[in-house]
Design a protein around this motif. Structure first.
Motif, PDB file in Angstrom:
ATOM      1  N   THR A   2       0.766  -1.127  -0.033  1.00 21.98           N
ATOM      2  CA  THR A   2       0.073  -0.122   0.009  1.00 21.98           C
ATOM      3  C   THR A   2       0.727   1.181   0.017  1.00 21.98           C
ATOM      4  O   THR A   2       0.435   2.259  -0.718  1.00 21.98           O
ATOM      5  N   MET A   3       1.983   1.233   0.885  1.00 20.39           N
ATOM      6  CA  MET A   3       2.912   2.390   0.733  1.00 20.39           C
ATOM      7  C   MET A   3       3.459   2.527  -0.362  1.00 20.39           C
ATOM      8  O   MET A   3       4.234   1.420  -1.077  1.00 20.39           O
ATOM      9  N   GLY A  30      -2.322  13.578   0.510  1.00 22.80           N
ATOM     10  CA  GLY A  30      -2.660  12.539   1.859  1.00 22.80           C
ATOM     11  C   GLY A  30      -2.310  11.187   1.335  1.00 22.80           C
ATOM     12  O   GLY A  30      -2.793  10.159   1.637  1.00 22.80           O
ATOM     13  N   MET A  31      -1.136  11.172   0.437  1.00 16.81           N
ATOM     14  CA  MET A  31      -0.766   9.701  -0.100  1.00 16.81           C
ATOM     15  C   MET A  31       0.280   9.138   0.854  1.00 16.81           C
ATOM     16  O   MET A  31       0.955   9.753   1.493  1.00 16.81           O
ATOM     17  N   ASP A  32       0.221   7.827   1.082  1.00 10.99           N
ATOM     18  CA  ASP A  32       0.943   7.060   1.939  1.00 10.99           C
ATOM     19  C   ASP A  32       2.080   6.927   1.204  1.00 10.99           C
ATOM     20  O   ASP A  32       2.130   5.590   0.358  1.00 10.99           O
ATOM     21  N   ALA A  33       3.340   7.574   0.955  1.00 16.59           N
ATOM     22  CA  ALA A  33       4.235   7.414   0.048  1.00 16.59           C
ATOM     23  C   ALA A  33       5.738   8.232   0.716  1.00 16.59           C
ATOM     24  O   ALA A  33       5.430   9.086   1.234  1.00 16.59           O
ATOM     25  N   ALA A  53      13.122  -2.502  -9.381  1.00 18.68           N
ATOM     26  CA  ALA A  53      11.879  -3.104 -10.161  1.00 18.68           C
ATOM     27  C   ALA A  53      11.394  -4.267  -9.121  1.00 18.68           C
ATOM     28  O   ALA A  53      10.388  -4.669  -9.009  1.00 18.68           O
ATOM     29  N   ALA A  54      12.564  -5.201  -8.935  1.00 22.91           N
ATOM     30  CA  ALA A  54      12.269  -6.312  -7.925  1.00 22.91           C
ATOM     31  C   ALA A  54      11.532  -6.009  -6.734  1.00 22.91           C
ATOM     32  O   ALA A  54      10.896  -6.717  -6.177  1.00 22.91           O
ATOM     33  N   LEU A  55      12.059  -4.816  -6.225  1.00 22.94           N
ATOM     34  CA  LEU A  55      11.649  -4.718  -4.922  1.00 22.94           C
ATOM     35  C   LEU A  55      10.154  -3.738  -4.883  1.00 22.94           C
ATOM     36  O   LEU A  55       9.677  -3.544  -4.041  1.00 22.94           O
ATOM     37  N   GLY A  56       9.734  -3.521  -6.027  1.00 25.38           N
ATOM     38  CA  GLY A  56       8.466  -3.023  -6.064  1.00 25.38           C
ATOM     39  C   GLY A  56       8.576  -1.491  -6.114  1.00 25.38           C
ATOM     40  O   GLY A  56       7.439  -0.753  -5.546  1.00 25.38           O
ATOM     41  N   ILE A  57       9.671  -0.856  -6.129  1.00 21.53           N
ATOM     42  CA  ILE A  57       9.728   0.740  -6.183  1.00 21.53           C
ATOM     43  C   ILE A  57       8.868   1.202  -7.140  1.00 21.53           C
ATOM     44  O   ILE A  57       8.933   0.605  -8.294  1.00 21.53           O
TER      45      ILE A  57
END
Ligand code: ATR
Length: 273
Positions: A2-3, A30-33, A53-57
């Motif tokens: 989600t983050m 209000g983004m969780d980022a 890319a592998a870590l989902g950044i």
């Protein structure tokens, strides 16, 4: 996840203003980022992009010395491919998509100041990486683009690259071409480092005039001698923080698909300058 995680890769990145600028946008919406800086060894850039890319950044900005290397590691859009440099990677697709928002941001900086580029004659001073992004962008909108550089051969080489698929007439020469070009120009951009270290200008005041819009890519200091001289003759002035802001704004919009909160990002950026 989600983050969302965004960031910057470069070496060095310690002085970067991008974290506060982007995190101001997340707060505003209000983004969780989070926006994180990474400093990989220059030999490890490919591993860094694959690892991200592998870590989902979600997205990375790219700065010196990696902009050219990253071009070959992503699927660049047309403008980034023509320029030969990527400063923004969107990992939402595979392969990741590469953009050059340094270039797109220049266009947005002029738009924001109600300066229309259509039909104009532009002069770009400089022929390094910053000048390259500026010249390619202007050549998509202006009638003519003249690149003037201390080392004339570099200006001529950049002009030849830009000319390839530009509608504009593109020329290049030494700084001695400025007296012919600037008095007739509508748009003037300083893309050299002159004005950063010392209170100096690449274009003398006598050449400036009130019908010019002057953009200085230098943002430290924000009020360069060129911009002060330009204001003194009644020219429209656009400081380098706008260029920095809009490269971030356009990156944010690629990553999120949302309109960036420009005022919040601008306030955060200027608070850190
Ligand atoms: P960037 O990636 O920020 O554009 P760069 O590639 O090192 O940085 O380019 C620096 C630009 O500033 C060049 O156009 C350089 O001119 P040269 O190509 O002749 O070196 C220009 N520049 C730097 N110092 C300068 C000076 N004192 N007078 C005029 N131009 C200068």
């Amino acid at each position: 996840m989600t983050m969302h995680v965004f960031g910057l890769i470069g070496n060095p990145v310690g002085h970067s203003l991008s974290p506060p600028m982007h995190e101001a946008a997340y707060d505003e919406l209000g983004m969780d980022a989070r926006y994180v800086t990474f400093e990989p060894d220059p030999d490890d850039v490919e591993a860094a992009v694959e690892g991200a890319a592998a870590l989902g950044i979600d997205g990375l900005n790219v700065t010196i010395p990696f902009k050219r290397d990253v071009l070959g590691l992503v699927d660049p859009d047309d403008l980034a491919a023509r320029i030969g440099a990527v400063n923004t990677v969107d990992f939402s697709t595979s392969p990741p998509r590469g953009y050059n928002t340094d270039a797109a941001g220049v266009r947005r900086a002029f738009d924001h100041h109600d300066v229309s580029l259509a039909g104009t004659d532009a002069v770009v001073v400089g022929a390094g990486g910053a000048a390259r992004a500026v010249a390619f962008t202007l050549a998509d909108a202006c009638d003519t683009v003249h690149v003037a550089n201390r080392t004339a051969a570099k200006a001529e080489s950049l002009a030849a690259d830009v000319r390839e698929d530009a509608a504009a007439t593109v020329t290049g020469g030494g700084l001695d071409t400025l007296p012919d070009r600037v008095p007739e120009a509508d748009i003037l951009v300083n893309a050299t480092s002159v004005g950063m270290e010392e209170d100096e200008t690449p274009v003398r005041t006598a050449l400036l005039h009130g019908d010019l819009a002057v953009l200085d890519a230098v943002y430290a200091p924000v009020q360069t001698r060129l911009l002060r001289d330009a204001a003194s003759v009644g020219a429209t002035t656009i400081d380098g923080a706008w260029m920095l802001l809009f490269q971030g704004v356009v990156a944010f919009e690629h990553w999120t698909g949302r309109d960036a909160p420009v005022d919040a990002m601008n306030a955060a950026l200027r608070a850190h300058l």
